[in-house]
Write a protein that holds these residues in place. Structure first.
Motif, PDB file in Angstrom:
ATOM      1  N   UNK A 696       6.192   7.213 -11.069  1.00 26.37           N
ATOM      2  CA  UNK A 696       5.850   5.663 -11.299  1.00 26.37           C
ATOM      3  C   UNK A 696       4.376   5.176 -11.662  1.00 26.37           C
ATOM      4  N   UNK A 697       3.565   6.260 -11.092  1.00 30.18           N
ATOM      5  CA  UNK A 697       2.085   5.907 -11.246  1.00 30.18           C
ATOM      6  C   UNK A 697       1.501   6.675 -12.380  1.00 30.18           C
ATOM      7  N   UNK A 718      -6.750  13.033  -2.066  1.00 31.67           N
ATOM      8  CA  UNK A 718      -5.858  12.782  -1.156  1.00 31.67           C
ATOM      9  C   UNK A 718      -4.728  11.632  -1.615  1.00 31.67           C
ATOM     10  N   UNK A 719      -3.298  11.710  -1.330  1.00 31.09           N
ATOM     11  CA  UNK A 719      -2.314  10.921  -1.843  1.00 31.09           C
ATOM     12  C   UNK A 719      -2.752   9.636  -1.545  1.00 31.09           C
ATOM     13  N   UNK A 720      -2.960   9.259  -0.423  1.00 30.69           N
ATOM     14  CA  UNK A 720      -3.249   7.571  -0.112  1.00 30.69           C
ATOM     15  C   UNK A 720      -4.124   7.147  -1.153  1.00 30.69           C
ATOM     16  N   UNK A 721      -5.433   7.879  -1.193  1.00 25.27           N
ATOM     17  CA  UNK A 721      -6.417   7.427  -2.232  1.00 25.27           C
ATOM     18  C   UNK A 721      -5.688   7.208  -3.623  1.00 25.27           C
ATOM     19  N   UNK A 722      -4.822   8.057  -4.087  1.00 17.43           N
ATOM     20  CA  UNK A 722      -4.257   8.120  -5.327  1.00 17.43           C
ATOM     21  C   UNK A 722      -3.460   6.782  -5.493  1.00 17.43           C
ATOM     22  N   UNK A 723      -2.817   6.408  -4.429  1.00 22.08           N
ATOM     23  CA  UNK A 723      -2.026   5.207  -4.486  1.00 22.08           C
ATOM     24  C   UNK A 723      -2.898   4.109  -4.332  1.00 22.08           C
ATOM     25  N   UNK A 724      -3.962   4.019  -3.706  1.00 17.08           N
ATOM     26  CA  UNK A 724      -4.860   2.887  -4.012  1.00 17.08           C
ATOM     27  C   UNK A 724      -5.656   2.760  -5.364  1.00 17.08           C
ATOM     28  N   UNK A 726      -4.136   3.634  -7.911  1.00 13.60           N
ATOM     29  CA  UNK A 726      -3.296   3.468  -9.165  1.00 13.60           C
ATOM     30  C   UNK A 726      -2.511   2.042  -8.827  1.00 13.60           C
ATOM     31  N   UNK A 727      -3.188   1.130  -7.929  1.00  9.83           N
ATOM     32  CA  UNK A 727      -2.697  -0.244  -7.934  1.00  9.83           C
ATOM     33  C   UNK A 727      -1.413  -0.529  -7.198  1.00  9.83           C
ATOM     34  N   UNK A 728      -0.937  -1.666  -7.353  1.00 10.31           N
ATOM     35  CA  UNK A 728       0.186  -2.112  -6.526  1.00 10.31           C
ATOM     36  C   UNK A 728       1.242  -1.361  -6.371  1.00 10.31           C
ATOM     37  N   UNK A 729       2.075  -1.714  -5.515  1.00  9.15           N
ATOM     38  CA  UNK A 729       3.425  -1.117  -5.406  1.00  9.15           C
ATOM     39  C   UNK A 729       4.260  -2.046  -4.691  1.00  9.15           C
ATOM     40  N   UNK A 730       5.435  -1.913  -4.763  1.00  9.68           N
ATOM     41  CA  UNK A 730       6.433  -2.915  -4.032  1.00  9.68           C
ATOM     42  C   UNK A 730       6.565  -2.811  -2.917  1.00  9.68           C
ATOM     43  N   UNK A 731       5.962  -1.856  -1.944  1.00 11.79           N
ATOM     44  CA  UNK A 731       6.489  -1.410  -0.797  1.00 11.79           C
ATOM     45  C   UNK A 731       5.624  -2.569   0.110  1.00 11.79           C
ATOM     46  N   UNK A 733       4.468  -1.491   2.863  1.00 12.22           N
ATOM     47  CA  UNK A 733       3.605  -0.755   3.518  1.00 12.22           C
ATOM     48  C   UNK A 733       2.544  -0.377   2.815  1.00 12.22           C
ATOM     49  N   UNK A 734       1.297  -0.090   3.587  1.00  9.58           N
ATOM     50  CA  UNK A 734       0.013   0.263   2.889  1.00  9.58           C
ATOM     51  C   UNK A 734       0.084   1.624   2.467  1.00  9.58           C
ATOM     52  N   UNK A 735      -0.601   2.057   1.573  1.00  9.87           N
ATOM     53  CA  UNK A 735      -0.634   3.516   1.065  1.00  9.87           C
ATOM     54  C   UNK A 735      -0.446   4.585   2.125  1.00  9.87           C
ATOM     55  N   UNK A 736      -1.254   4.411   3.421  1.00 14.12           N
ATOM     56  CA  UNK A 736      -1.352   5.349   4.424  1.00 14.12           C
ATOM     57  C   UNK A 736       0.077   5.274   5.213  1.00 14.12           C
ATOM     58  N   UNK A 737       0.559   4.300   5.342  1.00 17.10           N
ATOM     59  CA  UNK A 737       2.047   4.514   5.923  1.00 17.10           C
ATOM     60  C   UNK A 737       3.022   4.774   4.875  1.00 17.10           C
ATOM     61  N   UNK A 738       2.743   4.444   3.644  1.00 21.35           N
ATOM     62  CA  UNK A 738       3.846   4.967   2.934  1.00 21.35           C
ATOM     63  C   UNK A 738       3.610   6.710   2.724  1.00 21.35           C
ATOM     64  N   UNK A 739       2.526   7.134   2.779  1.00 24.46           N
ATOM     65  CA  UNK A 739       2.320   8.722   2.718  1.00 24.46           C
ATOM     66  C   UNK A 739       2.650   9.226   4.207  1.00 24.46           C
TER      67      UNK A 739
END
Ligand code: GLC
Length: 756
Positions: A696-697, A718-724, A726-731, A733-739
């Motif tokens: 998706x990202x 680290x994956x949480x920072x990658x999510x931060x 690469x911007x929003x997501x529809x979850x 949950x915050x990136x740490x919780x997602x990971x």
């Protein structure tokens, strides 16, 4: 005996138990007369007995005993049967002159050729060191005498040995510095281990619970007792807690009192002290079951054995135009102090009061027309001595130069700071080589030396190491071809000191030595650095030649637990009988962690008559394909291809084949919240579970305004920072919780797979 031990422990007082944990004298354990427990006698080691005649003296004159070839020589034989025989002979002498435990073999890895005690150690390679040590231990203990592998561990220099802290990473620790000890302990179960003086990663070896208990006992199953090196204890109570049963030397009443006080103050459990006492009693009583003393050493028989062993240790490094072997008709110029006064052992605690010694000059005078000149009596320039040597060289058909590193240069207690011979010796070699067209150099040294300034001036070089009291006879037998040299180097000879992989960190600064080269020690380092060497690991010439053929492996695709049998034919294609050391190296074609280009994983020595062919079989177990993974604190093998390289040295591969490990060591995923993008993609479960998110990202686009491939750009994030990033997501949950959710799923699937 176990009943007796529990009885003894039950009857011993706290003071008697504490006293047992420290020597009664410099060489004896504490007895308990009222209970009939006698003292056990311990003596150096390792290539003969240095049993002091007067106890309790620390440094009294030793009883005469046979001085066998030192470890550096013995390992060059690559002959484990010979090592076993040597061990049996030393044990017999231990019985004869009353020694219960022999303080040897010394088996620390030769990290740098500068280490003053390298003569007492086997190799830069843990397999060769471990196998030679194991054979020696088996030989000694087969006679009911105890052995003591030393110095445990990471004691690879003499500089500041009592205080230095060896900082070594887990891989180098297990794959290089412990691996040899592991072989010796798992295969031969030495009754004792001697801990080193130094610290390892911040804790003195004498108080190092990780080494003395977690590794030695919990991982390797060591069943004997650990004694300290002499004077290595700093905190006796901490030592007992860590797994150090015996402090040497004794007596140390203050240390004994400290143990009593610690028990009484509840700082040391009686159970822990009893465990130490039990370990001590088990070995002491076992050693004392073998009657000792009252015998006389078989001087002649062991001297002959020492010579036979030495003759297999000599390494023929150079033999241009086959100047060797001599035929006895030559007029021979014999030059060098060592021809007359043999240098056959090193300095320090291993120094033996030899029962007799031979001189090469005497043997040579029996076989040829000989003139002698001392040549190198002094360390500094002595032109008159050189002139005298040149004079006899001028009138001879061949000049034999006996060149021995002075004990003042190489010994226990200090390291060399260069690899050179003395100035007088170098000048002597140059001068003699200018005076005679046939020059043979015979070396006595405990470790690699620098030869670059003179090696091209001479025709032949025999590395004779410190060959023991009967070395001279072995040298002369090789010079005349009565023995065909079959030794191979157990250590690399570098072109120059600064080529050594540890050069920038040996011997460290003050009390810190950082093993910065990690696992890349010896040939592992020279290979990885693509550095030329003077003579490679495993190298040695013969008076004949050998050919290798018909390499066969029991399976090309194999699983863990299925030992591979490697067979090949070796043929003697020369004119004289000889012995060849076949070496098998394993190369991991692709691995997650950096690995050496190749590693020695099996070897065999084979004797062949001219024209004879024999089949050699070498076995590779799981460990041959493994490396130590610090992420899992265990040995692991990765599935994939491995090359098997069979050859006559680390630089002389004769036959190769490729095998394929179908399944690696099953490992739980170690994916965690802060694992990087690359680590997620490298983890089978992680890649699959994170794919939807990553697609998706990162989608299909190869690069964006940064002009880079985004996956590569973010690979170490680290994956949480990658999510931060690469911007929003529809979850919600915050990136740490997602990971974290993903991590839990990965572990669940990984464990399920392993348990399936
Ligand atoms: C020395 C050595 C050790 C020897 C002991 C007893 O210092 O390090 O190898 O066994 O003390 O002599």
């Amino acid at each position: 005996m176990s009943l007796q031990i529990s009885d003894l422990i039950a009857q011993m007082t706290l003071e008697e138990k504490a006293a047992l944990c420290t020597g009664e004298t410099a060489w004896t354990t504490s007895g308990v007369e009222r209970l009939g427990l006698e003292s056990a006698f311990v003596s150096d080691g390792p290539h003969g007995l240095r049993r002091v005649a007067v106890v309790p003296s620390l440094m009294a004159e030793a009883i005469p005993a046979t001085c066998f070839p030192v470890a550096a020589a013995l390992s060059a034989s690559w002959n484990v049967d010979l090592a076993h025989e040597l061990g049996q002979a030393i044990a017999q002498e231990a019985i004869d002159i009353h020694v219960d435990i022999v303080l040897g073999p010394g088996m620390n890895i030769k990290r740098s050729p500068l280490c003053g005690r390298n003569f007492e150690y086997f190799s830069e390679d843990p397999l060769l060191a471990g196998k030679m040590a194991s054979a020696l231990v088996d030989g000694i203990q087969s006679k009911g005498v105890g052995a003591c592998v030393k110095h445990f561990a990471v004691n690879n220099q003499e500089t500041r040995r009592f205080t230095v802290d060896a900082i070594v990473d887990d891989r180098a620790l297990h794959e290089i510095y412990l691996a040899g000890f592991e072989i010796a302990i798992r295969e031969s179960n030495p009754w004792t281990v001697m801990c080193a003086y130094n610290s390892v990663n911040g804790t003195f070896a004498a108080e190092n619970h990780y080494l003395l208990t977690e590794v030695l006992r919990d991982q390797w199953g060591f069943e004997g007792f650990v004694m300290s090196d002499w004077g290595a204890v700093h905190d006796r109570v901490a030592g007992i807690k860590a797994g150090l049963e015996l402090e040497m030397p004794g007596p140390s009443p203050d240390r004994t009192q400290a143990v009593v006080d610690a028990v009484n103050a509840g700082e040391l459990d009686m159970a822990t002290l009893n465990q130490a006492v039990e370990r001590l009693l088990k070995v002491i009583l076992r050693a004392q079951e073998t009657p000792k003393g009252g015998g006389t050493i078989d001087v002649a028989g062991h001297h002959a054995l020492a010579q036979r062993i030495a003759s297999e240790c000599l390494v023929l490094l150079k033999n241009e135009d086959n100047v060797l072997p001599l035929d006895g008709n030559e007029r021979v110029a014999v030059i060098g102090k060592a021809a007359k006064n043999p240098v056959f052992q090193g300095g320090g605690s291993s120094h033996i009061n030899a029962t007799r010694t031979d001189s090469a000059l005497d043997f040579l005078r029996q076989r040829s027309e000989v003139q002698y000149a001392v040549g190198d009596a002094s360390v500094d320039l002595d032109q008159a001595a050189i002139d005298e040597a040149v004079t006899i060289a001028n009138g001879a058909d061949v000049a034999l130069l006996f060149i021995a590193l002075p004990e003042s240069v190489e010994s226990e207690g200090y390291d060399r700071d260069n690899l050179y011979l003395t100035p007088q010796q170098v000048a002597l070699i140059h001068a003699v080589a200018a005076a005679n067209p046939r020059v043979v150099v015979i070396l006595n040294n405990g470790s690699a030396i620098d030869m670059h300034s003179w090696i091209n001036d001479v025709d032949a070089i025999i590395e004779a190491w410190l060959p023991g009291q009967a070395g001279a006879g072995a040298i002369v037998d090789v010079l005349f071809g009565d023995v065909n040299p079959s030794g191979k180097l157990g250590e690399t000879f570098p072109i120059k000191l600064s080529d050594t992989p540890c050069h920038l960190s040996f011997p460290g600064e003050q009390d810190i030595v950082r093993y910065g080269e990690g696992i890349f020690v010896g040939y592992r380092g020279y290979d990885a650095l693509e550095r030329e060497v003077l003579f490679p690991f495993g190298y040695g010439l013969s008076y004949t030649q050998f050919e290798y053929s018909n390499l066969h492996v029991s399976a090309i695709d194999f699983d863990l637990g299925q030992a591979l049998q490697v067979t090949l034919d070796v043929t003697n294609v020369g004119e004289v009988a000889g012995k060849e050391v076949v070496q098998l190296y394993v190369a991991d074609v692709e691995s997650r962690l950096p690995r050496p280009v190749k590693e020695l994983k099996a070897f065999a020595k084979v004797a062949l008559e001219p024209g004879e062919t024999k089949q050699v079989t070498l076995t590779l177990d799981d460990r041959a394909f493994m490396y130590y993974d610090p992420n899992y604190s265990q040995w692991v093998a990765e599935a994939g291809e491995f090359d098997l390289l069979v050859g006559s040295s680390a630089a002389d591969t004769r036959l190769t084949t490729r095998v394929n490990l179908t399944e690696g060591t099953p490992l739980p995923s170690n994916i965690a919240l802060n694992s990087t993008l690359n680590e997620w993609l490298a983890d089978p479960e992680g890649a699959e579970l994170a794919k939807p998110l990553l697609d998706k990202f990162f989608g299909e686009e190869e690069s964006d305004s940064l002009g880079v491939d985004m996956l590569t750009f973010f690979q170490d994030l680290p994956l949480p920072q990658v999510l931060r990033f690469t911007g929003e997501d529809d979850s919600d949950k915050n990136p740490d919780e997602i990971v974290k959710d993903l991590v839990d799923k990965v572990h669940a699937r990984s464990m399920h797979k392993i348990q399936a």
